[in-house]
Design a protein around this motif. Structure first.
Motif, mmCIF file in Angstrom:
data_model
loop_
_atom_site.group_PDB
_atom_site.id
_atom_site.type_symbol
_atom_site.label_atom_id
_atom_site.label_comp_id
_atom_site.label_asym_id
_atom_site.label_seq_id
_atom_site.Cartn_x
_atom_site.Cartn_y
_atom_site.Cartn_z
ATOM 1 N N TYR A 32 0.835 -1.215 0.000
ATOM 2 C CA TYR A 32 0.000 0.000 0.000
ATOM 3 C C TYR A 32 0.867 1.262 0.000
ATOM 4 C CZ TYR A 32 -3.045 3.716 1.583
ATOM 5 O OH TYR A 32 -3.694 4.919 1.686
ATOM 6 N N MET A 33 1.852 1.285 0.906
ATOM 7 C CA MET A 33 2.723 2.465 0.987
ATOM 8 C C MET A 33 3.520 2.657 -0.290
ATOM 9 S SD MET A 33 4.645 2.749 4.668
ATOM 10 C CE MET A 33 5.551 4.306 4.586
ATOM 11 N N GLY A 34 3.995 1.545 -0.851
ATOM 12 C CA GLY A 34 4.757 1.616 -2.095
ATOM 13 C C GLY A 34 3.933 2.254 -3.207
ATOM 14 N N LEU A 35 2.639 1.890 -3.279
ATOM 15 C CA LEU A 35 1.754 2.466 -4.295
ATOM 16 C C LEU A 35 1.427 3.920 -3.967
ATOM 17 C CD1 LEU A 35 -0.709 -0.553 -4.736
ATOM 18 C CD2 LEU A 35 0.892 0.320 -6.464
ATOM 19 N N ALA A 36 1.090 4.186 -2.695
ATOM 20 C CA ALA A 36 0.683 5.544 -2.309
ATOM 21 C C ALA A 36 1.803 6.544 -2.593
ATOM 22 C CB ALA A 36 0.296 5.578 -0.836
ATOM 23 N N LEU A 37 3.058 6.120 -2.389
ATOM 24 C CA LEU A 37 4.181 7.053 -2.563
ATOM 25 C C LEU A 37 4.809 6.968 -3.948
ATOM 26 C CD1 LEU A 37 5.930 6.563 0.893
ATOM 27 C CD2 LEU A 37 4.314 8.348 0.219
ATOM 28 N N ALA B 265 10.578 7.491 4.359
ATOM 29 C CA ALA B 265 9.615 7.408 3.250
ATOM 30 C C ALA B 265 9.540 6.003 2.645
ATOM 31 C CB ALA B 265 9.993 8.413 2.166
ATOM 32 N N LEU B 266 10.275 5.052 3.218
ATOM 33 C CA LEU B 266 10.282 3.704 2.625
ATOM 34 C C LEU B 266 9.181 2.838 3.251
ATOM 35 C CD1 LEU B 266 14.148 3.223 2.557
ATOM 36 C CD2 LEU B 266 12.645 3.964 0.691
ATOM 37 N N PRO B 267 8.520 2.025 2.423
ATOM 38 C CA PRO B 267 7.399 1.215 2.909
ATOM 39 C C PRO B 267 7.789 0.253 4.027
ATOM 40 C CG PRO B 267 7.395 1.295 0.509
ATOM 41 C CD PRO B 267 8.693 1.922 0.958
ATOM 42 N N VAL B 268 6.875 0.068 4.980
ATOM 43 C CA VAL B 268 7.091 -0.869 6.093
ATOM 44 C C VAL B 268 5.955 -1.895 6.138
ATOM 45 C CG1 VAL B 268 8.224 0.896 7.498
ATOM 46 C CG2 VAL B 268 5.758 0.484 7.772
ATOM 47 N N ARG B 269 6.202 -2.954 6.903
ATOM 48 C CA ARG B 269 5.140 -3.917 7.219
ATOM 49 C C ARG B 269 4.756 -3.783 8.674
ATOM 50 N NH1 ARG B 269 7.567 -9.512 4.726
ATOM 51 N NH2 ARG B 269 8.115 -8.619 2.697
ATOM 52 N N ASP C 220 -0.454 -10.092 23.540
ATOM 53 C CA ASP C 220 -1.460 -9.894 22.488
ATOM 54 C C ASP C 220 -1.765 -8.403 22.323
ATOM 55 O OD1 ASP C 220 -1.650 -12.499 21.787
ATOM 56 O OD2 ASP C 220 -3.648 -12.848 22.615
ATOM 57 N N GLY C 221 -1.977 -7.998 21.083
ATOM 58 C CA GLY C 221 -2.271 -6.590 20.794
ATOM 59 C C GLY C 221 -1.033 -5.805 20.384
ATOM 60 N N THR C 222 0.165 -6.314 20.730
ATOM 61 C CA THR C 222 1.402 -5.606 20.395
ATOM 62 C C THR C 222 1.568 -5.499 18.873
ATOM 63 O OG1 THR C 222 2.414 -6.573 22.348
ATOM 64 C CG2 THR C 222 3.921 -5.633 20.718
ATOM 65 N N VAL C 223 2.053 -4.345 18.419
ATOM 66 C CA VAL C 223 2.325 -4.162 16.987
ATOM 67 C C VAL C 223 3.828 -4.139 16.754
ATOM 68 C CG1 VAL C 223 2.070 -2.620 15.000
ATOM 69 C CG2 VAL C 223 0.174 -2.917 16.603
ATOM 70 N N LEU C 224 4.240 -4.798 15.687
ATOM 71 C CA LEU C 224 5.647 -4.831 15.285
ATOM 72 C C LEU C 224 5.747 -4.158 13.914
ATOM 73 C CD1 LEU C 224 8.566 -6.026 15.572
ATOM 74 C CD2 LEU C 224 7.694 -8.075 14.444
ATOM 75 N N GLU C 225 6.638 -3.165 13.813
ATOM 76 C CA GLU C 225 6.810 -2.436 12.549
ATOM 77 C C GLU C 225 8.144 -2.844 11.951
ATOM 78 O OE1 GLU C 225 5.265 1.811 12.132
ATOM 79 O OE2 GLU C 225 7.391 2.080 12.554
ATOM 80 N N LEU C 226 8.142 -3.369 10.738
ATOM 81 C CA LEU C 226 9.385 -3.840 10.120
ATOM 82 C C LEU C 226 9.652 -3.093 8.816
ATOM 83 C CD1 LEU C 226 9.403 -7.744 10.448
ATOM 84 C CD2 LEU C 226 10.637 -6.049 11.831
ATOM 85 N N GLY C 227 10.786 -2.411 8.760
ATOM 86 C CA GLY C 227 11.168 -1.685 7.539
ATOM 87 C C GLY C 227 12.155 -2.501 6.730
ATOM 88 N N LEU C 228 11.656 -3.569 6.135
ATOM 89 C CA LEU C 228 12.576 -4.499 5.453
ATOM 90 C C LEU C 228 13.200 -3.869 4.205
ATOM 91 C CD1 LEU C 228 10.564 -7.823 5.832
ATOM 92 C CD2 LEU C 228 12.376 -6.901 7.284
ATOM 93 N N ILE C 229 12.466 -2.986 3.543
ATOM 94 C CA ILE C 229 13.009 -2.352 2.336
ATOM 95 C C ILE C 229 14.175 -1.437 2.721
ATOM 96 C CG2 ILE C 229 12.450 -0.714 0.483
ATOM 97 C CD1 ILE C 229 9.692 -2.025 0.330
ATOM 98 N N GLY C 230 13.979 -0.659 3.773
ATOM 99 C CA GLY C 230 15.052 0.212 4.265
ATOM 100 C C GLY C 230 16.254 -0.595 4.746
ATOM 101 N N GLU C 231 15.977 -1.725 5.393
ATOM 102 C CA GLU C 231 17.078 -2.562 5.891
ATOM 103 C C GLU C 231 17.911 -3.101 4.727
ATOM 104 O OE1 GLU C 231 15.808 -5.602 8.585
ATOM 105 O OE2 GLU C 231 14.804 -4.166 9.909
ATOM 106 N N ILE D 101 3.164 9.687 3.422
ATOM 107 C CA ILE D 101 3.028 8.620 4.420
ATOM 108 C C ILE D 101 4.430 8.186 4.830
ATOM 109 C CG2 ILE D 101 2.015 6.367 4.927
ATOM 110 C CD1 ILE D 101 0.052 6.780 2.700
ATOM 111 N N THR D 102 4.695 8.201 6.133
ATOM 112 C CA THR D 102 6.042 7.894 6.611
ATOM 113 C C THR D 102 5.984 7.115 7.923
ATOM 114 O OG1 THR D 102 6.211 9.921 7.925
ATOM 115 C CG2 THR D 102 6.973 10.044 5.645
ATOM 116 N N THR D 103 7.144 6.644 8.358
ATOM 117 C CA THR D 103 7.277 6.086 9.707
ATOM 118 C C THR D 103 8.568 6.611 10.323
ATOM 119 O OG1 THR D 103 8.457 4.160 8.862
ATOM 120 C CG2 THR D 103 6.075 3.918 9.191
#
Ligand code: SAH
Length: 357
Positions: A23-28, A159-163, A203-214, A267-269
């Protein structure tokens, strides 16, 4: 819905919910409607303002940072200067102006700008036309010169897409963008858990992974490990990895819902600097920091630089320089001086760069 929102809705109807990364890749970056592909997003007229756009002092000090390293690395005859995501080209313009009188440096330079947006490439070309230095563009980092390299990135990694993954019934499920009954885009979770993700969390915890940036960080680090050089990564972010999400969208200097207007909002993180530093070290580089932007710019002499500019300034310029100095170094929780971090990376044979003491 925006035209890109309609395209994404059709895509989801055909293929099912998509990852946040897609989604982020398309939006940006969608070639037709992507946010960066169609506009100049920067400045008072745009959606956000960056440090080089606030004051020439920022780029000038980074120029001196580069010149100092080039001198201390023994003035190599050829040096590749690479900037990632140069926006309007303002940072590079100030870097080149501030280093004009460093004998031999500009002759050694091969400047490459990594920019995916045709609109911004054109603005960069105009900005840098009178710099006196030949500049070339690359759409990605795959074909950089095989030379000692100085790398600059200001507000690129954010500005790089994350999961996103969320913990549910003691498993991680990827967060997906799907279609609400009423037709708008909405977040949901994949039914199937990701068994490969082994981290424990409530439970409920969110994990943000910027694999493209990595991946980009790993490739750039490998390049510097092989050909020599150093780099500066500057961005908003955290010095220690943590759970939680930092996804945000900005339009006309205000926060908006990231799913509301794809293609029309930035859209950023926040950048995970601990992770980036770890990746650089895994490729054999030394790192400096991350430190705060306030500490880094003070170390490079921003106060002295401002005093120098104030000497020849009229009333309006004085106000501008004083305001910029505060804005770039302000240490309130949301001030750029503390929110923004600076990470230095370098080949093991390089001297320690300025600004991190
Ligand atoms: N560094 C500039 C602009 C920051 S905005 C400044 O500080 O003012 C982000 C920049 O990165 C834009 O130029 C955008 O087009 C570019 N960009 C974003 N994602 C990119 C990608 N995947 N590849 C190349 N450039 C990208």
């Amino acid at each position: 819905m925006t035209p890109l929102g309609q395209d994404i809705a059709r895509l989801i109807t055909l293929e099912g919910p998509i990852s946040l990364e897609r989604y982020m890749g398309l939006a940006l970056g969608d070639p037709r409607y992507g946010y960066y592909m169609t506009r100049d997003p920067l400045g008072a007229q745009g959606d956000f303002t960056t440090s080089p756009e606030i004051s020439q002092m920022f780029g000038e000090l980074i120029g001196l940072w580069c010149a100092d390293l080039w001198l201390r690395m023994g003035q190599p005859e050829k040096l590749s200067l690479v900037e990632l995501g140069p926006g309007r080209g303002t940072l590079m313009q100030d870097v080149l102006r501030a280093t004009k009188n460093v004998i031999g440096l500009h002759r050694a330079l091969s400047v490459k700008l990594v920019e995916m947006s045709p609109v911004l490439r054109e603005i960069q070309r105009q900005t840098l036309a009178s710099s006196g230095v030949a500049v070339e563009w690359r759409e990605d980092i795959s074909a950089l010169p095989e030379l000692p390299t100085l790398l600059l990135a200001n507000e690129f990694f954010d500005a790089l897409p994350v999961r996103h993954y969320q913990r549910m019934h003691q498993h991680w499920h990827q967060r997906l963008v799907g279609l609400h009954q009423e037709g708008r885009l909405t977040f949901g979770l994949a039914a199937e858990p990701e068994h490969a993700l082994k981290l424990e969390a409530p439970d409920g915890t969110v994990l943000e992974l910027g694999l493209i940036g990595e991946r980009i960080m790993a490739d750039l680090s490998a390049h510097i490990a092989r050909f020599g050089g150093a780099g500066l990564i500057i961005d908003y972010g955290h010095t220690q990895s943590a759970f939680g999400e930092t996804l945000q969208a900005m339009k006309q200097h205000a926060f908006v819902d990231p799913l509301e207007a794809p293609g029309e909002a930035d859209i950023t993180t926040h950048v995970d600097f601990e992770r980036l530093g770890h990746i650089a070290r895994a490729q054999g580089l030394e790192i400096s920091g991350p430190t705060t932007q306030a500490h880094f710019l003070s170390g490079l002499g921003i106060v002295e630089r401002a005093a120098r500019l104030l000497k020849d300034a009229d009333a309006a310029q004085t106000k501008e320089v004083e305001a910029a100095l505060i804005r770039l170094t302000e240490q309130t929780p949301t001030g750029m001086g503390s929110l923004f971090k600076v990470l230095g990376l370098r080949h093991v044979d390089m001297p320690e760069p300025a600004g991190f003491k």
